[in-house]
Motif scaffolding. Structure first.
Motif, PDB file in Angstrom:
ATOM      1  N   MET A 228       0.787  -1.229   0.000  1.00  0.00           N
ATOM      2  CA  MET A 228       0.000   0.000   0.000  1.00  0.00           C
ATOM      3  C   MET A 228       0.821   1.282   0.000  1.00  0.00           C
ATOM      4  N   GLY A 229       2.107   1.208   0.300  1.00  0.00           N
ATOM      5  CA  GLY A 229       2.881   2.424   0.496  1.00  0.00           C
ATOM      6  C   GLY A 229       3.590   2.898  -0.758  1.00  0.00           C
ATOM      7  N   ASP A 230       3.975   4.170  -0.718  1.00  0.00           N
ATOM      8  CA  ASP A 230       4.833   4.750  -1.758  1.00  0.00           C
ATOM      9  C   ASP A 230       6.277   4.829  -1.288  1.00  0.00           C
ATOM     10  N   GLY A 231       6.499   4.622  -0.004  1.00  0.00           N
ATOM     11  CA  GLY A 231       7.853   4.709   0.515  1.00  0.00           C
ATOM     12  C   GLY A 231       7.961   4.071   1.880  1.00  0.00           C
ATOM     13  N   TRP A 232       9.175   3.665   2.216  1.00  0.00           N
ATOM     14  CA  TRP A 232       9.506   3.103   3.532  1.00  0.00           C
ATOM     15  C   TRP A 232      10.426   4.089   4.225  1.00  0.00           C
ATOM     16  N   LEU A 233      10.077   4.473   5.459  1.00  0.00           N
ATOM     17  CA  LEU A 233      10.795   5.525   6.169  1.00  0.00           C
ATOM     18  C   LEU A 233      11.205   5.041   7.561  1.00  0.00           C
ATOM     19  N   PRO A 234      12.275   4.228   7.655  1.00  0.00           N
ATOM     20  CA  PRO A 234      12.773   3.778   8.950  1.00  0.00           C
ATOM     21  C   PRO A 234      13.951   4.640   9.418  1.00  0.00           C
ATOM     22  N   THR A 235      14.368   4.387  10.656  1.00  0.00           N
ATOM     23  CA  THR A 235      15.542   5.032  11.229  1.00  0.00           C
ATOM     24  C   THR A 235      16.659   4.006  11.336  1.00  0.00           C
ATOM     25  N   LEU A 236      17.824   4.336  10.789  1.00  0.00           N
ATOM     26  CA  LEU A 236      18.920   3.374  10.725  1.00  0.00           C
ATOM     27  C   LEU A 236      19.285   2.837  12.112  1.00  0.00           C
ATOM     28  N   SER A 237      19.305   3.705  13.112  1.00  0.00           N
ATOM     29  CA  SER A 237      19.710   3.268  14.448  1.00  0.00           C
ATOM     30  C   SER A 237      18.702   2.329  15.088  1.00  0.00           C
ATOM     31  N   TYR A 238      17.489   2.245  14.543  1.00  0.00           N
ATOM     32  CA  TYR A 238      16.478   1.327  15.077  1.00  0.00           C
ATOM     33  C   TYR A 238      16.552  -0.055  14.436  1.00  0.00           C
ATOM     34  N   LEU A 239      17.339  -0.214  13.387  1.00  0.00           N
ATOM     35  CA  LEU A 239      17.481  -1.538  12.792  1.00  0.00           C
ATOM     36  C   LEU A 239      18.310  -2.403  13.739  1.00  0.00           C
ATOM     37  N   PRO A 240      17.820  -3.562  14.135  1.00  0.00           N
ATOM     38  CA  PRO A 240      18.509  -4.354  15.165  1.00  0.00           C
ATOM     39  C   PRO A 240      19.967  -4.642  14.850  1.00  0.00           C
ATOM     40  N   HIS A 241      20.260  -4.916  13.586  1.00  0.00           N
ATOM     41  CA  HIS A 241      21.636  -5.248  13.198  1.00  0.00           C
ATOM     42  C   HIS A 241      22.186  -4.260  12.169  1.00  0.00           C
ATOM     43  N   GLY A 242      21.603  -3.072  12.134  1.00  0.00           N
ATOM     44  CA  GLY A 242      22.100  -2.041  11.232  1.00  0.00           C
ATOM     45  C   GLY A 242      21.851  -2.359   9.778  1.00  0.00           C
ATOM     46  N   ILE A 243      22.790  -1.951   8.947  1.00  0.00           N
ATOM     47  CA  ILE A 243      22.637  -2.084   7.494  1.00  0.00           C
ATOM     48  C   ILE A 243      22.428  -3.533   7.068  1.00  0.00           C
ATOM     49  N   SER A 244      22.979  -4.478   7.823  1.00  0.00           N
ATOM     50  CA  SER A 244      22.845  -5.880   7.428  1.00  0.00           C
ATOM     51  C   SER A 244      21.399  -6.360   7.456  1.00  0.00           C
ATOM     52  N   ASP A 245      20.499  -5.598   8.099  1.00  0.00           N
ATOM     53  CA  ASP A 245      19.075  -5.958   8.103  1.00  0.00           C
ATOM     54  C   ASP A 245      18.367  -5.552   6.808  1.00  0.00           C
ATOM     55  N   LEU A 246      18.956  -4.655   6.037  1.00  0.00           N
ATOM     56  CA  LEU A 246      18.247  -4.096   4.891  1.00  0.00           C
ATOM     57  C   LEU A 246      17.850  -5.130   3.839  1.00  0.00           C
ATOM     58  N   PRO A 247      18.701  -6.094   3.463  1.00  0.00           N
ATOM     59  CA  PRO A 247      18.262  -7.055   2.444  1.00  0.00           C
ATOM     60  C   PRO A 247      17.007  -7.828   2.838  1.00  0.00           C
ATOM     61  N   THR A 248      16.937  -8.291   4.078  1.00  0.00           N
ATOM     62  CA  THR A 248      15.756  -9.037   4.523  1.00  0.00           C
ATOM     63  C   THR A 248      14.529  -8.144   4.565  1.00  0.00           C
ATOM     64  N   MET A 249      14.690  -6.936   5.076  1.00  0.00           N
ATOM     65  CA  MET A 249      13.551  -6.019   5.155  1.00  0.00           C
ATOM     66  C   MET A 249      13.076  -5.624   3.765  1.00  0.00           C
ATOM     67  N   ASN A 250      14.010  -5.345   2.861  1.00  0.00           N
ATOM     68  CA  ASN A 250      13.630  -5.053   1.478  1.00  0.00           C
ATOM     69  C   ASN A 250      12.882  -6.218   0.853  1.00  0.00           C
ATOM     70  N   ARG A 251      13.311  -7.427   1.165  1.00  0.00           N
ATOM     71  CA  ARG A 251      12.649  -8.594   0.580  1.00  0.00           C
ATOM     72  C   ARG A 251      11.187  -8.696   1.034  1.00  0.00           C
ATOM     73  N   HIS A 252      10.927  -8.391   2.306  1.00  0.00           N
ATOM     74  CA  HIS A 252       9.542  -8.400   2.782  1.00  0.00           C
ATOM     75  C   HIS A 252       8.702  -7.364   2.029  1.00  0.00           C
ATOM     76  N   ILE A 253       9.270  -6.172   1.825  1.00  0.00           N
ATOM     77  CA  ILE A 253       8.545  -5.139   1.078  1.00  0.00           C
ATOM     78  C   ILE A 253       8.297  -5.603  -0.352  1.00  0.00           C
ATOM     79  N   ASP A 254       9.320  -6.141  -0.986  1.00  0.00           N
ATOM     80  CA  ASP A 254       9.183  -6.624  -2.361  1.00  0.00           C
ATOM     81  C   ASP A 254       8.107  -7.693  -2.464  1.00  0.00           C
TER      82      ASP A 254
END
Length: 298
Positions: free
Chosen positions: A188-214
């Motif tokens: 439903m969204g046009d964008g994802w707006l998270p805070t980097l410091s809130y990612l449990p493992h930092g940048i390494s979480d991005l591939p998994t999170m992107n995959r859920h969005i995809d």
């Protein structure tokens, strides 16, 4: 490597502090003057030390000329969606199309209840957000016939009149981190707006999170590139580098460009209230990052 191809956006995440009374406005005006794309403010209506974010956004829009404004992110449980939709359309019209809607499902439930809001469990909050977005988009669709009818579990409208239409296609940017919320963002969204410091493992979480969005986007028949990926970031400018976003502006640019080309992040919002950092971010980091990304894309 994933690059969703969006143009880069650079902005600020300014504390909406009520004292000094004009500090947030002054930093927003500075962000506009130095050429940034976006000014955002967190939305915590239960904090008396903060200005009301909607009032602040409206005032800032009247004091700036070109920068876009957004909440980062609006607290849905304390902002009814039908009213939020009309307020967003009005601000977008009055600002000449410079408003984007950042929205979240809510948190800090004790404080929300203290302000008269309803406490929801995490899954309920996601469902409520989906209902709210349906109502908001329905009210913006002024050219469609008939009233808006959504009979949700948490929000209902029964023939609400549509309009006014915003000045431009307002983007709905959603803050969230858990798989169910990320799939909703894809749906439903046009964008994802998270805070980097809130990612449990930092940048390494991005591939998994992107995959859920995809996955959410694909399940809804959407192209995953329809969802812009953004990050609220913090760091320190220094003469020598010592880690992620700690170092000279050129290092920042290289690291942000890597986030774009590797993880698809195309919106970078600098957290903090330091005028010098805002100027360096705008004058040195943003153009260098754009050059690096453009060269690699070519």
């Amino acid at each position: 490597m994933t690059d969703y191809g969006h143009e880069l956006l650079f902005g600020t995440f300014i504390t909406p502090t009520a004292s000094p009374v004009t500090q947030a406005v002054d930093l927003a005006v500075l962000s506009d003057r130095v050429g940034l794309d976006l000014v955002t403010f967190q939305d915590h209506p239960y904090l008396p030390t903060f200005h009301d974010t909607w009032t602040l956004l409206s005032f800032v829009a009247s004091r700036t000329e070109r920068v876009r404004v957004a909440g980062n992110v609006h607290n849905l449980p304390l902002r009814p969606p039908a009213v939020l939709a009309r307020a967003a359309a009005s601000l977008d019209l009055l600002s000449g199309g410079r408003f984007e809607l950042g929205i979240g499902a809510g948190g800090y439930w004790d404080a929300i209840e203290g302000m008269g809001g309803r406490r929801l469990a995490p899954g309920q909050a996601v469902d409520a957000l989906a209902e709210a977005i349906e109502i908001i988009r329905g009210l913006w669709a002024a050219d469609e016939r008939g009233g808006v009818r959504v009979r949700g579990t948490y929000y209902q409208v029964n023939g609400a009149k549509r309009g006014p239409a915003p000045a431009h296609d307002i983007q709905v940017w959603i803050g969230g981190y858990k798989p169910r919320m990320l799939r909703l963002i894809g749906r439903m969204g046009d964008g994802w707006l998270p805070t980097l410091s809130y990612l449990p493992h930092g940048i390494s979480d991005l591939p998994t999170m992107n995959r859920h969005i995809d996955e959410g986007a694909i399940a809804a028949g959407r192209d995953p590139s329809a969802v812009r990926r953004m990050l609220n970031i913090a760091g320190q400018f220094a003469s020598t580098g010592s880690g992620l976003l700690v170092g000279p502006p050129r290092q920042w640019a290289e690291q942000l460009a890597d986030l774009t080309l590797t993880h698809g992040v195309t919106g970078f919002i600098l957290m903090g209230d330091d005028p010098t950092a805002i100027e360096v971010f705008a004058s040195e980091v943003a153009p260098a990052t754009r050059e690096l990304v453009a060269a690699e894309r070519r």
